[in-house]
Write a protein that holds these residues in place. Sequence first.
Motif, PDB file in Angstrom:
ATOM      1  N   GLY A   1      -1.113   3.484 -12.468  1.00  0.00           N
ATOM      2  CA  GLY A   1      -2.583   3.509 -12.465  1.00  0.00           C
ATOM      3  C   GLY A   1      -3.131   4.087 -13.754  1.00  0.00           C
ATOM      4  O   GLY A   1      -4.179   4.741 -13.780  1.00  0.00           O
TER       5      GLY A   1
ATOM      6  N   SER B   1      -4.278   2.657 -16.476  1.00  0.00           N
ATOM      7  CA  SER B   1      -5.244   1.922 -17.310  1.00  0.00           C
ATOM      8  C   SER B   1      -6.665   2.449 -17.215  1.00  0.00           C
ATOM      9  O   SER B   1      -7.516   2.089 -18.020  1.00  0.00           O
ATOM     10  CB  SER B   1      -5.223   0.434 -16.932  1.00  0.00           C
ATOM     11  OG  SER B   1      -5.643   0.277 -15.598  1.00  0.00           O
TER      12      SER B   1
ATOM     13  N   MET C   1      -8.158   8.496 -13.168  1.00  0.00           N
ATOM     14  CA  MET C   1      -7.310   9.690 -13.224  1.00  0.00           C
ATOM     15  C   MET C   1      -5.969   9.409 -13.880  1.00  0.00           C
ATOM     16  O   MET C   1      -5.398  10.277 -14.547  1.00  0.00           O
ATOM     17  CB  MET C   1      -7.137  10.262 -11.823  1.00  0.00           C
ATOM     18  CG  MET C   1      -8.387  11.000 -11.374  1.00  0.00           C
ATOM     19  SD  MET C   1      -8.123  11.981  -9.913  1.00  0.00           S
ATOM     20  CE  MET C   1      -8.581  10.827  -8.643  1.00  0.00           C
TER      21      MET C   1
ATOM     22  N   ARG D   1      -1.823  -3.030 -14.442  1.00  0.00           N
ATOM     23  CA  ARG D   1      -1.810  -4.466 -14.741  1.00  0.00           C
ATOM     24  C   ARG D   1      -2.533  -4.790 -16.037  1.00  0.00           C
ATOM     25  O   ARG D   1      -2.193  -5.745 -16.724  1.00  0.00           O
ATOM     26  CB  ARG D   1      -2.469  -5.239 -13.577  1.00  0.00           C
ATOM     27  CG  ARG D   1      -1.663  -5.188 -12.284  1.00  0.00           C
ATOM     28  CD  ARG D   1      -2.496  -5.631 -11.114  1.00  0.00           C
ATOM     29  NE  ARG D   1      -3.694  -4.803 -10.990  1.00  0.00           N
ATOM     30  CZ  ARG D   1      -4.634  -4.975 -10.088  1.00  0.00           C
ATOM     31  NH1 ARG D   1      -4.527  -5.943  -9.216  1.00  0.00           N
ATOM     32  NH2 ARG D   1      -5.684  -4.183 -10.043  1.00  0.00           N
ATOM     33  N   ASN D   2      -3.533  -3.987 -16.395  1.00  0.00           N
ATOM     34  CA  ASN D   2      -4.395  -4.301 -17.531  1.00  0.00           C
ATOM     35  C   ASN D   2      -3.734  -3.875 -18.858  1.00  0.00           C
ATOM     36  O   ASN D   2      -3.856  -2.727 -19.298  1.00  0.00           O
ATOM     37  CB  ASN D   2      -5.742  -3.577 -17.335  1.00  0.00           C
ATOM     38  CG  ASN D   2      -6.751  -3.960 -18.389  1.00  0.00           C
ATOM     39  OD1 ASN D   2      -6.408  -4.403 -19.476  1.00  0.00           O
ATOM     40  ND2 ASN D   2      -8.015  -3.761 -18.065  1.00  0.00           N
TER      41      ASN D   2
ATOM     42  N   ASP E   1       2.373  -5.165 -12.162  1.00  0.00           N
ATOM     43  CA  ASP E   1       1.712  -5.083 -10.862  1.00  0.00           C
ATOM     44  C   ASP E   1       2.729  -4.454  -9.903  1.00  0.00           C
ATOM     45  O   ASP E   1       3.735  -5.092  -9.561  1.00  0.00           O
ATOM     46  CB  ASP E   1       1.324  -6.502 -10.402  1.00  0.00           C
ATOM     47  CG  ASP E   1       0.717  -6.513  -9.006  1.00  0.00           C
ATOM     48  OD1 ASP E   1       0.812  -5.491  -8.287  1.00  0.00           O
ATOM     49  OD2 ASP E   1       0.163  -7.561  -8.631  1.00  0.00           O
ATOM     50  N   ILE E   2       2.494  -3.222  -9.517  1.00  0.00           N
ATOM     51  CA  ILE E   2       3.526  -2.528  -8.734  1.00  0.00           C
ATOM     52  C   ILE E   2       3.611  -3.010  -7.281  1.00  0.00           C
ATOM     53  O   ILE E   2       4.469  -2.560  -6.536  1.00  0.00           O
ATOM     54  CB  ILE E   2       3.383  -0.982  -8.802  1.00  0.00           C
ATOM     55  CG1 ILE E   2       2.013  -0.524  -8.288  1.00  0.00           C
ATOM     56  CG2 ILE E   2       3.676  -0.458 -10.187  1.00  0.00           C
ATOM     57  CD1 ILE E   2       1.927   0.982  -8.080  1.00  0.00           C
TER      58      ILE E   2
ATOM     59  N   SER F   1      -0.600   7.321  -9.404  1.00  0.00           N
ATOM     60  CA  SER F   1      -2.067   7.368  -9.325  1.00  0.00           C
ATOM     61  C   SER F   1      -2.681   6.022  -8.931  1.00  0.00           C
ATOM     62  O   SER F   1      -3.836   5.977  -8.512  1.00  0.00           O
ATOM     63  CB  SER F   1      -2.648   7.834 -10.672  1.00  0.00           C
ATOM     64  OG  SER F   1      -4.016   8.085 -10.589  1.00  0.00           O
TER      65      SER F   1
ATOM     66  N   TYR G   1      -8.212   2.932   4.246  1.00  0.00           N
ATOM     67  CA  TYR G   1      -7.993   3.790   3.071  1.00  0.00           C
ATOM     68  C   TYR G   1      -7.570   5.189   3.513  1.00  0.00           C
ATOM     69  O   TYR G   1      -6.572   5.726   3.037  1.00  0.00           O
ATOM     70  CB  TYR G   1      -9.266   3.862   2.220  1.00  0.00           C
ATOM     71  CG  TYR G   1      -9.106   4.754   1.014  1.00  0.00           C
ATOM     72  CD1 TYR G   1      -8.408   4.320  -0.107  1.00  0.00           C
ATOM     73  CD2 TYR G   1      -9.617   6.054   1.004  1.00  0.00           C
ATOM     74  CE1 TYR G   1      -8.242   5.145  -1.215  1.00  0.00           C
ATOM     75  CE2 TYR G   1      -9.456   6.882  -0.096  1.00  0.00           C
ATOM     76  CZ  TYR G   1      -8.772   6.417  -1.206  1.00  0.00           C
ATOM     77  OH  TYR G   1      -8.594   7.243  -2.303  1.00  0.00           O
TER      78      TYR G   1
ATOM     79  N   LYS H   1      -4.001   7.152   2.902  1.00  0.00           N
ATOM     80  CA  LYS H   1      -3.883   8.436   2.195  1.00  0.00           C
ATOM     81  C   LYS H   1      -3.245   9.501   3.087  1.00  0.00           C
ATOM     82  O   LYS H   1      -2.586  10.413   2.607  1.00  0.00           O
ATOM     83  CB  LYS H   1      -5.251   8.874   1.672  1.00  0.00           C
ATOM     84  CG  LYS H   1      -5.768   7.961   0.566  1.00  0.00           C
ATOM     85  CD  LYS H   1      -4.789   7.891  -0.602  1.00  0.00           C
ATOM     86  CE  LYS H   1      -5.240   7.006  -1.723  1.00  0.00           C
ATOM     87  NZ  LYS H   1      -4.309   6.987  -2.862  1.00  0.00           N
TER      88      LYS H   1
ATOM     89  N   VAL I   1     -14.173  11.511  -7.155  1.00  0.00           N
ATOM     90  CA  VAL I   1     -13.957  11.799  -8.577  1.00  0.00           C
ATOM     91  C   VAL I   1     -14.643  10.695  -9.374  1.00  0.00           C
ATOM     92  O   VAL I   1     -14.580   9.510  -8.993  1.00  0.00           O
ATOM     93  CB  VAL I   1     -12.443  11.841  -8.911  1.00  0.00           C
ATOM     94  CG1 VAL I   1     -12.228  12.249 -10.367  1.00  0.00           C
ATOM     95  CG2 VAL I   1     -11.710  12.802  -7.984  1.00  0.00           C
TER      96      VAL I   1
ATOM     97  N   THR J   1     -14.731   8.148 -11.512  1.00  0.00           N
ATOM     98  CA  THR J   1     -13.848   7.182 -12.177  1.00  0.00           C
ATOM     99  C   THR J   1     -14.328   5.772 -11.790  1.00  0.00           C
ATOM    100  O   THR J   1     -15.163   5.630 -10.882  1.00  0.00           O
ATOM    101  CB  THR J   1     -12.385   7.323 -11.692  1.00  0.00           C
ATOM    102  OG1 THR J   1     -12.330   6.850 -10.340  1.00  0.00           O
ATOM    103  CG2 THR J   1     -11.863   8.745 -11.753  1.00  0.00           C
TER     104      THR J   1
ATOM    105  N   PHE K   1     -13.051   3.900  -9.887  1.00  0.00           N
ATOM    106  CA  PHE K   1     -12.790   3.744  -8.447  1.00  0.00           C
ATOM    107  C   PHE K   1     -14.104   3.701  -7.662  1.00  0.00           C
ATOM    108  O   PHE K   1     -14.270   2.892  -6.752  1.00  0.00           O
ATOM    109  CB  PHE K   1     -11.928   4.930  -8.003  1.00  0.00           C
ATOM    110  CG  PHE K   1     -11.507   4.924  -6.564  1.00  0.00           C
ATOM    111  CD1 PHE K   1     -10.367   4.255  -6.165  1.00  0.00           C
ATOM    112  CD2 PHE K   1     -12.228   5.625  -5.593  1.00  0.00           C
ATOM    113  CE1 PHE K   1      -9.952   4.271  -4.830  1.00  0.00           C
ATOM    114  CE2 PHE K   1     -11.824   5.640  -4.271  1.00  0.00           C
ATOM    115  CZ  PHE K   1     -10.685   4.970  -3.886  1.00  0.00           C
TER     116      PHE K   1
ATOM    117  N   LYS L   1     -15.865   0.421  -8.144  1.00  0.00           N
ATOM    118  CA  LYS L   1     -15.218  -0.674  -7.398  1.00  0.00           C
ATOM    119  C   LYS L   1     -15.613  -0.642  -5.924  1.00  0.00           C
ATOM    120  O   LYS L   1     -15.566  -1.646  -5.230  1.00  0.00           O
ATOM    121  CB  LYS L   1     -13.685  -0.570  -7.526  1.00  0.00           C
ATOM    122  CG  LYS L   1     -13.160  -0.883  -8.915  1.00  0.00           C
ATOM    123  CD  LYS L   1     -11.654  -0.612  -9.002  1.00  0.00           C
ATOM    124  CE  LYS L   1     -11.234  -0.288 -10.414  1.00  0.00           C
ATOM    125  NZ  LYS L   1      -9.897   0.320 -10.500  1.00  0.00           N
TER     126      LYS L   1
END
Length: 257
Positions: free
Chosen positions: A12, A14, A17, A40-41, A61-62, A88, A150, A154, A182, A184, A186, A189
């Motif tokens: 994570g 790119s 965090m 990915r980016n 891409d994991i 992350s 989500y 987590k 946080v 970001t 995120f 999105k």
Amino acid sequence: METGKTIAVVTGASCGMGTEFVRQIGEQKPFIEEVWAIARNREALEKLQREVSKVRVFALDITSPKDLDTLAAALRQERPRIAWLVCSAGAGVQKTVEETGLSDLQNMIELNCTALTAVTKLCLPYCKKGHLLLLASGAAFVPQPGFAVYAASKAYVLSFARALNVELKRSARVTAVCSGPVDTPFLDKMGGKEQMPAYKKPFIASAKKVVKKALKDAERGRELSVYGISMKVTRIFCKIVPHRMIMRCMYGDKRGA
Ligand SMILES: NC(=O)c1ccc[n+]([C@@H]2O[C@H](COP(=O)([O-])OP(=O)(O)OC[C@H]3O[C@@H](n4cnc5c(N)ncnc54)[C@H](OP(=O)(O)O)[C@@H]3O)[C@@H](O)[C@H]2O)c1
């Protein structure tokens, strides 16, 4: 097992965090020879590489088994010592289960749970005496209607991190990072800060501060890194107040009360 360089691996990387972990580890840990930055980016990772020279770009891409093979092959070839593993990469969709498309629901589980577990498993043999930072969330503390998958994903990360920490018997340390919101990409999105429940808005933290605390907590051997007094209070609250009562107060749920 390890014979090569001392490295950090950050998924994570790119944005958000992940990028901040790369910056702080790359700039503040002189013994780290390379930071393997995964996302990915590719363009964003190459930009980060120009800023932090230790960065080695892994545009992967994991959630893809083929891309995980690429990571596994690089580890086999280089046999590094992973001093820091930061998982992350994560995604969240803040809608009810009924409103969310099946592919979005599946992607949250695949990325937040399955891919995180796979990357951890692949890296573990190289992590002797290392620090593992797994990005959970304050959402792990209590079920969250409207954010159900989500929060459940987590809760998986939090449970996995704590159990793994005990399994590893101090051969490596695992810290679950449980922050509140946080600032970001995120949040964008998920529809931007405007879409957030009003009670969360005053508690949006900066990525820089959350990451700094996470790194410090990991070095102190803490199993949990919880940033900010509000999240610490939330955590205690969620431990002592029945969850059905919290859900009833916050989400107006009358069932089972
Ligand atoms: N921001 C918050 O409010 C908040 C609060 C608590 C916990 N968290 C958790 O903290 C972690 C980091 O959050 P963040 O705010 O930094 O998120 P972010 O800004 O949205 O960044 C997510 C990162 O994950 C990467 N990613 C997404 N899908 C991927 C895939 N299939 N393969 C590889 N990389 C992928 C993205 O890169 P690419 O798109 O380039 O692949 C990006 O680098 C997440 O696990 C999140 O759930 C966030």
